[in-house]
Each structure stands twice: as structure tokens, then as C-alpha cells.
Design an enzyme around this catalytic site. Structure first.
Site, PDB file in Angstrom:
ATOM      1  N   THR A 185       9.787  29.667  24.352  1.00 17.27           N
ATOM      2  CA  THR A 185      10.066  30.712  23.384  1.00 17.27           C
ATOM      3  C   THR A 185       9.758  30.150  22.000  1.00 17.27           C
ATOM      4  OG1 THR A 185      11.748  32.198  22.545  1.00 17.27           O
ATOM      5  CG2 THR A 185      12.511  30.058  23.225  1.00 17.27           C
ATOM      6  N   GLU A 331      15.772  33.472  26.410  1.00 19.30           N
ATOM      7  CA  GLU A 331      16.975  32.667  26.655  1.00 19.30           C
ATOM      8  C   GLU A 331      17.998  33.387  27.530  1.00 19.30           C
ATOM      9  OE1 GLU A 331      15.405  33.052  23.806  1.00 19.30           O
ATOM     10  OE2 GLU A 331      15.599  31.330  22.469  1.00 19.30           O
ATOM     11  N   LYS A 440       8.107  40.073  15.277  1.00 19.00           N
ATOM     12  CA  LYS A 440       7.773  40.404  16.662  1.00 19.00           C
ATOM     13  C   LYS A 440       6.718  41.497  16.645  1.00 19.00           C
ATOM     14  CE  LYS A 440       9.333  39.626  20.956  1.00 19.00           C
ATOM     15  NZ  LYS A 440      10.393  40.055  21.840  1.00 19.00           N
ATOM     16  N   TRP A 445       5.681  36.783  19.484  1.00 13.09           N
ATOM     17  CA  TRP A 445       6.274  36.238  18.269  1.00 13.09           C
ATOM     18  C   TRP A 445       5.248  35.733  17.271  1.00 13.09           C
ATOM     19  CZ3 TRP A 445      10.831  37.567  17.141  1.00 13.09           C
ATOM     20  CH2 TRP A 445      11.847  37.634  18.093  1.00 13.09           C
TER      21      TRP A 445
HETATM   22  P1  ADP Z   1      11.377  39.193  25.277  1.00 12.34           P
HETATM   23  O1  ADP Z   1      10.327  39.641  24.324  1.00 12.34           O
HETATM   24  O2  ADP Z   1      10.805  38.888  26.591  1.00 12.34           O
HETATM   25  O3  ADP Z   1      12.551  40.127  25.342  1.00 12.34           O
HETATM   26  P2  ADP Z   1      11.796  36.996  23.456  1.00 12.34           P
HETATM   27  O4  ADP Z   1      12.647  35.811  23.636  1.00 12.34           O
HETATM   28  O5  ADP Z   1      10.347  36.798  23.201  1.00 12.34           O
HETATM   29  O6  ADP Z   1      12.003  37.831  24.767  1.00 12.34           O
HETATM   30  O7  ADP Z   1      12.355  37.926  22.301  1.00 12.34           O
HETATM   31  C1  ADP Z   1      13.716  38.220  22.189  1.00 12.34           C
HETATM   32  C2  ADP Z   1      13.983  38.931  20.888  1.00 12.34           C
HETATM   33  O8  ADP Z   1      13.227  40.155  20.848  1.00 12.34           O
HETATM   34  C3  ADP Z   1      15.401  39.352  20.698  1.00 12.34           C
HETATM   35  O9  ADP Z   1      16.211  38.295  20.210  1.00 12.34           O
HETATM   36  C4  ADP Z   1      15.250  40.480  19.690  1.00 12.34           C
HETATM   37  O10 ADP Z   1      15.070  39.987  18.369  1.00 12.34           O
HETATM   38  C5  ADP Z   1      13.965  41.134  20.136  1.00 12.34           C
HETATM   39  N1  ADP Z   1      14.260  42.230  21.068  1.00 12.34           N
HETATM   40  C6  ADP Z   1      14.203  42.220  22.409  1.00 12.34           C
HETATM   41  N2  ADP Z   1      14.503  43.414  22.926  1.00 12.34           N
HETATM   42  C7  ADP Z   1      14.788  44.229  21.887  1.00 12.34           C
HETATM   43  C8  ADP Z   1      15.198  45.596  21.755  1.00 12.34           C
HETATM   44  N3  ADP Z   1      15.339  46.398  22.801  1.00 12.34           N
HETATM   45  N4  ADP Z   1      15.423  46.068  20.498  1.00 12.34           N
HETATM   46  C9  ADP Z   1      15.263  45.283  19.408  1.00 12.34           C
HETATM   47  N5  ADP Z   1      14.874  43.994  19.472  1.00 12.34           N
HETATM   48  C10 ADP Z   1      14.643  43.457  20.691  1.00 12.34           C
END
Ligand code: ADP
Length: 543
Positions: A185, A331, A440, A445
Site C-alpha cells: 500500500t 490494511e 486517490k 494512490w
Molecule cells: P482499496 O483502494 O483497495 O480500498 P487502499 O488501501 O488503496 O485500498 O485505499 C484505502 C483508502 O481509500 C481508504 O483509507 C480511504 O481513504 C479510501 N476509500 C476506500 N473506500 C472508500 C469509500 N467507499 N469512500 C471514500 N473513501 C474510500
């Protein structure tokens, strides 16, 4: 007193054992980049996963805990690796194919991957860095066309690798708490960190996510896996699907709206998963072309970024398709919360219902969330008190791979997510902001700090800051706010981009710059990103 039940470890290999015993004829479909369609059964998956395990053990003497990398699109061979690598006692390390070469180099060296399973079409990315990866002993090439050539050292064709391997070996015995998979990550400093999943956490996530209140998976379903398999194990969907006897459909690289919709129609996918960017594109195309009554998609899981309420509402209103909004992180395996309506919401108006469904949702079993305010107080569940979201649970990280990072955990052991929000009386989480300095974009990221450091190294630049700005398609994009050393100088986008490549992947480069006289600072002299976001929203950044 202990219970008197058998001790049977919860391993990912027990998932495919079950799938093979109960649903041997269920299909797994892959649509390859050239649109070739490949179909086989769970029984085939089982045998070929065993062959992977046998070949890894026999040809490379793989030991428990060894790291084996994958660098591939979504397809059945990637699924064989999900089971075959842990079946040999090793760890399936899925590498994000969208990262820059320097990030990939860091990750492979940090993980100490011994072998990389790689799609033939993706080999150029590794040919550039192979000499810098001392731990990698061989590259196993998947889906190589006839006459395929690569400069990768010790390249072996995937089919040759497993051709003479046994398909009936016993899986290597592991403890359920042993690692089975790893994903990296993004860190705010730009250095990615490894998250190591255990057999047990993966198994429990798969089971709970299959329940009707959550992922809602059954033997009636045909699921199109739109989340890349290198993203948190495609959100764990393939594991749950195999437990439930679901038809799995893998689109390889076909994640753009038109081909994705073609696959939904041709393969009769009634469920799918993906980030908001994918669904935004799909909605636009469906709206333009119209949807027939027989359009198979009924429900999809969406997360990784916030899904706009209007989009959830439009999918429902225009096509009767249910978008199920979930929140999570690498995580947290990844699902932490998920938003479905409850019976008490039945009498609400359509727009009230969409408002609830657009929240990030309620905790899934095995996960607890809390909001901690700036003063360190645990916030009441009143839907108003804002604070950092902290999380604990069976499939939540307890420590990063090879990294001690006390700053990511509270004193009482909760994981600090870096997301900010509220929880309402009914337990629905709403994300309102983020403390971590990341952007994001399309589910991937971008480290604003890494971009700032790089831009500030350019001789013409005096100061630079990077903020996230809203974008309809990508959810967020980076905006570079730059102060030039010489006010009369100029800096073009091309000039900046050629300086930043190859330290960054193309999608990570800002395509907007705001030139200002001075960057707003906080009282302690830090870049004031809140203020910059406010100025941008009010159209005062000159972009
Ligand atoms: P993934 O993209 O697979 O969920 P990541 O670890 O790359 O996992 O990203 C996690 C982060 O993405 C979260 O901490 C949050 O900031 C953002 N995020 C994930 N899901 C959402 C959601 N439904 N709404 C808003 N932000 C989200």
C-alpha cells in the site's frame, strides 16, 4: 474449559478443496486481451493449483514463507496462483502493475521475491529493472504468444513449468495464522509498505463477505471481477466465490466501459465489483446506448473511493441496478464497512434511501470502528462528531511487513486509518476527509508528498505543494501549486512531466498547475492544504 471441537486450520487451500468437492463443474471464464475466451472448471482450477504448488516445491525448493510475486491482469492463471502459491507454503505477493519502475523495484526488493509470475504483455516493465532485482531467480511467463521473446533472465513458460508437475500432491501443512498473501500500500512518504494477510484472515473475510447482508454471493451468481487481482486480492471476491460455487468471470485488461459492458452481456454477469471510476464510465455508456430488459447486471460492489450519491441513485433509477457502497483499505483486507438498507428504511423516500446507501456503511462482522476526535475522545455515534476513523478486527493489520510504525496504531492497539468521518446512531460511517497526505485517482494512490519533493528538486521551482482536487471521472486528481524562483520565468507542463518521469507512473503526474506568489502556510509553517483546497473551490487558484 476448552470446547471439544476438532482443530481444522482455516486455510485458503481448504477453500479450493471445498470448491472442487462440491462444485467441480462450476465454470471459470477468462476473456484475454485479444478477446479470446477461455473456460474451464473448478476441478481444473484445483488440479492446476496443485501443479503450481508441486512445481514450486520440486523445481525451486520453495520454503514456507518464501515470497513469490505475481504481475498480471485478471485471469484464471492468476487465480491458480492465489491457491497454488500458498499451497506450497509460500506467500502470493501480487504486485500492482500500474506503479512506476522505481516503485516496482523497491517493492520486489523489499519483499525479496524469489520468482515472478508475469503476463507476457507486461514483461517490458520488468525487462528494464531485472538487473536491479537480485533476489529474483526466475520469471514464469503467462499467456505468451507463439514466438514470444524476452530479455528477462531465466524465463520459463507457465505451461512448460507445470506440464510435468503432479496434480495430486498434499498441500504443504501450514498454521492458519501463517501468511498466504501480501499486497503493498502507498505510504505518505512515497515508500510503499507491505500488508501480509494470513490464511485465517483471508478465510474469514471470504466467508463473511459472502453473506447476504454483505457481499451477497451464492451458487446462483455469475460475478465479473472488475477489481484488479493485484488490488487487495480483488477484494477477496474470488475466494468467497469459490466457497459458494459462483461462476467467476475474469476480464483481464478489459476494464474500459465498452468491453466491460460487452463481457457483462456476453457472460451474463449478474454481479461485479469495481472502483467508482469504472462505474462512472459504465453509467455514461449505458445511458447513451440504453439498456435492454435482459441486461444481466443486477448488483455491484463499489469502493476504494467515495461513490457519489447521484451515481448510486442514477444506476437505481435508470437501470434498476443496485450499487453497494463499501469502505476499506489494503490494511483491512479490504472490507471494513458496507452500506445496505435495513427493514426500518422501507418507508423512506427514494432520495432518503439513496442518501443512506451513499454512506460508507455499517461495520461488517469481525471489524469494529470508532471515531476519535482531535482531543483524543471517542466520539459518540451521533452522525455529527467528526474525528479519525480507527479500526480493529480479525482481518485488520497488526503491523506492516518489515516496518515498525507505532504512529499507525493507537496506544490500545487500534489501527489509525488516516480517514476522517462520523458514525450515526444507526452505525453508518460517513467519510468526510482524510488526514493522510494522499490523492486517490481512479482507485490508485498518488503520494502528494513524493510529488512535492520531486517538483521542488526542479531548479526553477522555489516551493511546491500538491493537493487533491475533485474530478468527475477519476474522483480526485493532483493539482501542483508552484512558486517559481524567478517570477518572470515560465514552466510548461511538458517540461515538468519530463522531469518527473520515470520516478512516477504516468497517471500520477499532475495535469494542472497553479502558479502563485506564496504557498499558504499554517501557524507552524506547514503547507496549509485545507486553505489551498478552499481557494481552489472558490476559483482563486487561477486554474
Ligand atoms: P482499496 O483502494 O483497495 O480500498 P487502499 O488501501 O488503496 O485500498 O485505499 C484505502 C483508502 O481509500 C481508504 O483509507 C480511504 O481513504 C479510501 N476509500 C476506500 N473506500 C472508500 C469509500 N467507499 N469512500 C471514500 N473513501 C474510500
Amino acid at each position: 474449559m476448552q470446547g471439544l471441537m476438532m482443530h481444522c486450520p482455516l486455510t485458503v487451500t481448504s477453500i479450493i478443496d471445498h470448491g472442487n468437492r462440491v462444485f467441480p463443474k462450476k465454470e471459470i471464464i477468462s476473456i484475454f486481451p485479444d478477446k479470446t475466451r477461455h473456460v474451464y472448471t473448478y476441478a481444473d482450477l484445483y488440479k492446476r493449483s496443485k501443479k503450481i504448488a508441486d512445481a514450486l516445491l520440486g523445481k525451486f525448493q520453495v520454503k514456507p514463507g518464501d515470497m513469490i510475486g505475481t504481475y498480471a491482469w485478471n485471469h484464471h492463471q492468476h487465480l491458480e496462483l492465489y491457491f497454488g502459491i500458498p499451497g506450497a507454503g509460500a506467500v502470493c505477493h501480487t504486485i500492482n502493475i500500474r506503479l512506476s519502475s522505481s516503485q516496482t523495484e523497491f517493492i520486489v526488493n523489499n519483499a525479496e521475491d524469489r520468482i515472478i509470475f508475469i503476463d507476457a504483455i507486461l514483461t517490458p516493465a520488468f525487462e528494464n529493472i531485472a538487473a536491479l532485482l537480485p533476489t529474483v531467480e526466475a520469471y514464469i511467463i503467462m499467456n505468451a504468444p507463439k514466438g514470444f521473446k524476452t530479455s528477462l533472465p531465466n524465463a520459463i513458460d507457465y505451461e512448460d513449468f507445470i506440464a510435468d508437475a503432479a496434480d495430486n500432491i498434499d498441500w504443504v501443512t501450514v498454521d492458519e495464522n501463517d501468511a498466504c498473501a501480501m499486497c503493498y500500500t502507498s505510504g505518505t512518504t512515497g515508500l510503499p509498505k507491505g500488508v501480509l494477510y494470513s490464511h485465517r484472515s483471508t478465510w474469514l473475510h471470504a466467508v463473511i463477505m459472502s453473506l447476504p447482508n454483505y457481499g451477497n454471493t451464492s451458487t446462483e451468481d455469475r460475478i465479473l471481477v472488475g477489481v484488479p487481482q493485484f488490488h487487495v486480492m480483488a477484494w477477496g471476491i474470488p475466494y468467497g466465490a469459490v466457497l459458494c460455487g459462483t461462476v467467476l468471470i475474469f476480464p483481464s485488461c478489459h476494464l474500459h466501459p465498452e468491453p466491460f459492458i460487452d463481457i457483462i452481456i456476453n457472460e451474463k454477469a449478474n454481479k461485479a465489483n469495481g472502483v467508482p471510476t469504472i462505474w462512472q464510465g459504465i453509467y455514461t455508456v449505458l445511458k447513451k446506448n440504453g439498456v435492454s430488459d435482459s441486461f444481466p447486471l443486477k448488483e455491484f460492489l463499489v469502493g476504494g473511493a467515495s461513490m457519489p450519491p447521484t451515481l448510486i441513485g442514477n444506476f437505481q433509477k435508470d437501470f434498476g441496478i443496485k450499487a453497494i457502497h463499501a469502505w476499506g483499505m489494503t490494511e483491512t483486507s479490504p472490507v471494513g464497512t458496507l452500506s445496505r438498507l435495513q427493514p426500518q428504511h422501507a418507508s423512506l423516500s427514494d432520495s432518503e434511501k439513496i442518501k443512506i446507501r451513499a454512506l460508507q456503511g455499517q461495520e461488517v462482522p469481525c471489524v469494529e470502528i470508532r471515531i476519535v476526535t482531535e482531543n483524543g475522545i471517542i466520539a459518540p455515534r451521533d452522525g455529527k462528531t467528526v474525528g479519525e476513523i480507527q479500526v480493529k478486527g480479525v482481518w485488520v493489520i497488526s503491523s506492516y511487513f518489515k516496518t515498525i510504525s507505532h504512529e499507525n496504531f493507537s496506544e490500545d492497539g487500534w489501527f489509525k486509518t488516516g480517514d476522517v468521518g462520523t458514525i450515526n446512531e444507526e452505525g453508518y460511517l460517513k467519510i468526510t476527509d482524510r488526514t493522510k497526505d494522499l490523492i486517490k485517482s481512479g482507485g490508485e494512490w498518488i503520494s502528494s508528498v513524493a510529488l512535492e519533493v520531486a517538483i521542488m528538486a526542479y531548479p526553477k521551482v522555489k516551493e511546491a505543494s500538491v493537493i487533491a482536487i475533485p474530478d468527475e471521472l477519476w474522483t480526485e486528481r493532483p493539482l501542483a501549486v508552484i512558486v517559481l524562483r524567478d517570477e518572470n520565468d515560465s514552466l510548461s507542463m511538458d517540461e515538468l512531466h519530463s522531469f518527473l518521469l520515470p520516478s512516477f507512473a504516468k497517471y500520477q503526474l499532475p495535469e494542472k498547475i497553479s502558479f502563485i506568489k506564496e504557498i499558504p502556510k499554517t501557524s507552524v509553517g506547514k503547507f496549509d492544504k485545507k486553505e489551498m483546497r478552499r481557494l481552489y473551490a472558490e476559483g482563486k487558484l487561477g486554474v
